[in-house]
Enzyme design. Structure first.
Site, PDB file in Angstrom:
ATOM      1  N   THR A 126      -5.055  12.876   6.033  1.00 16.23           N
ATOM      2  CA  THR A 126      -3.676  13.011   6.508  1.00 16.23           C
ATOM      3  C   THR A 126      -3.591  14.197   7.471  1.00 16.23           C
ATOM      4  O   THR A 126      -3.018  14.102   8.563  1.00 16.23           O
ATOM      5  CB  THR A 126      -2.704  13.201   5.325  1.00 16.23           C
ATOM      6  OG1 THR A 126      -2.928  12.145   4.390  1.00 16.23           O
ATOM      7  CG2 THR A 126      -1.258  13.171   5.768  1.00 16.23           C
ATOM      8  N   LYS A 140       0.852  -1.204   0.000  1.00 13.69           N
ATOM      9  CA  LYS A 140       0.000   0.000   0.000  1.00 13.69           C
ATOM     10  C   LYS A 140       0.874   1.235   0.000  1.00 13.69           C
ATOM     11  O   LYS A 140       1.849   1.314   0.760  1.00 13.69           O
ATOM     12  CB  LYS A 140      -0.869  -0.016   1.278  1.00 13.69           C
ATOM     13  CG  LYS A 140      -1.892   1.093   1.337  1.00 13.69           C
ATOM     14  CD  LYS A 140      -3.157   0.744   0.611  1.00 13.69           C
ATOM     15  CE  LYS A 140      -4.060   1.956   0.394  1.00 13.69           C
ATOM     16  NZ  LYS A 140      -3.620   2.816  -0.743  1.00 13.69           N
ATOM     17  N   SER A 145      -7.418   5.363   3.855  1.00 16.86           N
ATOM     18  CA  SER A 145      -7.334   4.508   2.661  1.00 16.86           C
ATOM     19  C   SER A 145      -7.788   3.095   3.010  1.00 16.86           C
ATOM     20  O   SER A 145      -8.527   2.451   2.259  1.00 16.86           O
ATOM     21  CB  SER A 145      -5.895   4.446   2.143  1.00 16.86           C
ATOM     22  OG  SER A 145      -5.600   5.572   1.357  1.00 16.86           O
ATOM     23  N   LYS A 185       4.800   2.250   8.680  1.00 15.68           N
ATOM     24  CA  LYS A 185       3.613   3.053   9.025  1.00 15.68           C
ATOM     25  C   LYS A 185       2.382   2.146   9.170  1.00 15.68           C
ATOM     26  O   LYS A 185       1.645   2.216  10.157  1.00 15.68           O
ATOM     27  CB  LYS A 185       3.386   4.099   7.919  1.00 15.68           C
ATOM     28  CG  LYS A 185       2.408   5.191   8.240  1.00 15.68           C
ATOM     29  CD  LYS A 185       2.136   6.097   7.017  1.00 15.68           C
ATOM     30  CE  LYS A 185       3.367   6.818   6.507  1.00 15.68           C
ATOM     31  NZ  LYS A 185       3.047   7.823   5.455  1.00 15.68           N
ATOM     32  N   LYS A 203       5.424   2.348  -2.854  1.00 15.75           N
ATOM     33  CA  LYS A 203       5.335   3.729  -3.333  1.00 15.75           C
ATOM     34  C   LYS A 203       5.598   3.712  -4.821  1.00 15.75           C
ATOM     35  O   LYS A 203       6.331   2.852  -5.322  1.00 15.75           O
ATOM     36  CB  LYS A 203       6.387   4.603  -2.640  1.00 15.75           C
ATOM     37  CG  LYS A 203       5.997   6.062  -2.598  1.00 15.75           C
ATOM     38  CD  LYS A 203       4.957   6.285  -1.509  1.00 15.75           C
ATOM     39  CE  LYS A 203       4.755   7.721  -1.159  1.00 15.75           C
ATOM     40  NZ  LYS A 203       4.088   7.825   0.144  1.00 15.75           N
TER      41      LYS A 203
END
Ligand code: GLU
Length: 428
Positions: free
Chosen positions: A202, A82, A361, A106, A118
């Site tokens: 965020t 992710k 998400s 994370k 990423k």
């Protein structure tokens, strides 16, 4: 105008390589603390899959430009990979690898069932037309198609991408599959199965982490925010809503300042100014400030919410804020971290402070899987619960073991991934 990386004299070590060095240093410290053996350390330091692609883009004038794209899956021991996709001229494979690694820790830290990934394209999206951007996105997605999927790797927005980009990704993937696959990306528009609360998630997480770290009433606390983009602008807004005085913000166009005694910045008015003019520079109801001064202001809270490597060994000795909350990924170098800690400042690390985005998400994926949607109140409650629980776990671990919040967060995140890896064992 070129859409590729401007050709400057290359630095000895690129910013991307510096970000990766920082990520590896943080991993090393956590692995040492956890007593992991060398083999496992190497597994955790190495991406599981790493893809570099060429993306040809037909420009409006008929020219053909070719840019580089990347998708890195750092670790998938705890679930599908992710992480966001970044469109930025300075991006490279090292930066994307560092960012993917931070996603792994994370997700593990906040307890959501994902690994880390990423993606990125080294391109300046601001010089492209919407049609060029769409062609670029679709072609890039086509090149990384074998890697992504709702059970394999789920992209999301990051620097330079937004819900429109996610819609194009979802469409490109779905056309190739032959049916609609909303779960292939998160951060989608609401009409395509997005989640309420995702676009501000965020920033909401940064606000929650900041208030938890303050541990006292936020009323009148002064704040400076570096970066007034998707994360910084809403973080400034949410902290102002909570009673803080946001006295300074900056973006690539400049920095603006309004003293606490004058009431601080009117963030809603400033956001309107930015949407009309494209940047904070020239905003009339504040003073202009040299860009570099923002990080060194005498404020209670500093929020770096731009890119990696903002606080370095060079400027850290001049940082006066006692609390630094990382809205961006990797804004503080390890050298700066040591200086800030020695000077008695507290740093709430990126993998905790900005985890709100990937948390919502995850909630978006859960809603997609159930073909159901929650109210914004329900989403916010779950987000708050996950950020606050992770914050108190990190704080207790730091206190019990004499670690900084960053070290404790990494010990928890890396420890969970190591445990998953050990439980699964090796095949064959
Ligand atoms: N790009 C965001 C981050 O760095 C969100 C990633 C996601 O939602 O997958 O955490």
């Amino acid at each position: 105008m070129s859409i590729m990386v401007p050709s400057k004299t290359p630095a000895l070590i690129s910013p991307g390589r510096q970000a990766l060095d920082s990520a590896l240093h943080q991993l090393d410290q956590a692995a040492e603390h956890l007593g992991l053996d060398n083999g496992l350390r190497t597994v955790l330091a190495t991406p599981r899959r790493s893809l570099t692609v060429s993306v040809p883009v037909r420009r409006e004038d008929g020219r053909l430009d070719v840019v580089q794209g990347f998708r890195v899956q750092h670790n998938v021991s705890r679930g599908p990979a992710k992480g966001g996709i970044r469109f930025h001229p300075g991006t490279d494979i090292h930066e994307i690898t560092a960012l993917a690694m931070w996603m792994t820790w994370k997700c593990a830290l906040v307890g959501i069932p994902y690994g880390g990934a990423k993606g990125g394209v080294s391109v300046d999206p601001t010089v492209l037309t919407t049609r060029e951007l769409e062609r670029l996105t679709r072609r890039y997605v086509n090149e990384i198609l074998p890697l992504i999927g709702p059970e394999k790797d789920i992209p999301a927005p990051d620097v330079g991408t937004d819900e429109q980009t996610m819609a194009w990704i979802m469409d490109t993937y779905s056309v190739s599959a032959g049916y609609s696959v909303p779960g292939v990306v998160t951060g989608k528009p609401m009409t395509l199965g997005g989640s309420l609360g995702r676009s501000g998630a965020t920033s909401r997480g940064v606000q929650i982490a900041t208030l938890a770290a303050l541990g006292r009433s936020p009323e009148g606390m002064t704040v400076a925010v570096q970066g007034f983009g998707k994360v910084g602008a809403l973080t400034a807004q949410y902290l102002a809503d909570a009673g803080c005085k946001v006295v300074a913000v900056s973006d690539i166009t400049g920095a603006v300042y309004a003293s606490a005694s004058s009431g601080g910045l009117d963030i809603a008015a400033l956001r309107t100014w930015v949407s009309e003019t494209g940047g904070v520079s020239g905003y009339r109801h504040a003073d202009a400030l040299p860009l570099d001064d923002l990080l060194e202001l005498d404020v209670d809270v500093l929020i770096p919410a731009a890119l990696e490597g903002a606080i370095t060994g060079a400027n850290a000795p001049r940082v006066r804020a006692r609390l630094i909350v990382e809205g961006a990924n990797g804004p503080t170098t390890p050298e700066a971290d040591e200086i800030l800690t020695a000077n008695g400042a507290t740093v709430v690390p990126d993998i905790l402070a900005n985890a709100g985005g990937v948390i919502v998400s995850y909630l978006e994926c859960v809603q997609n899987m159930q073909a159901y949607s929650w109210s914004s109140g329900e989403v916010e409650l779950k987000l708050r619960d996950l950020v606050e629980s992770a914050f108190s776990e990190v704080k207790s671990m730091a206190a019990a073991r004499g670690l900084t919040l960053r070290q404790a967060a990494h010990v928890i995140g890396v420890g969970r991934v190591a445990e998953a890896h050990q439980m699964r064992g090796l095949y064959p």
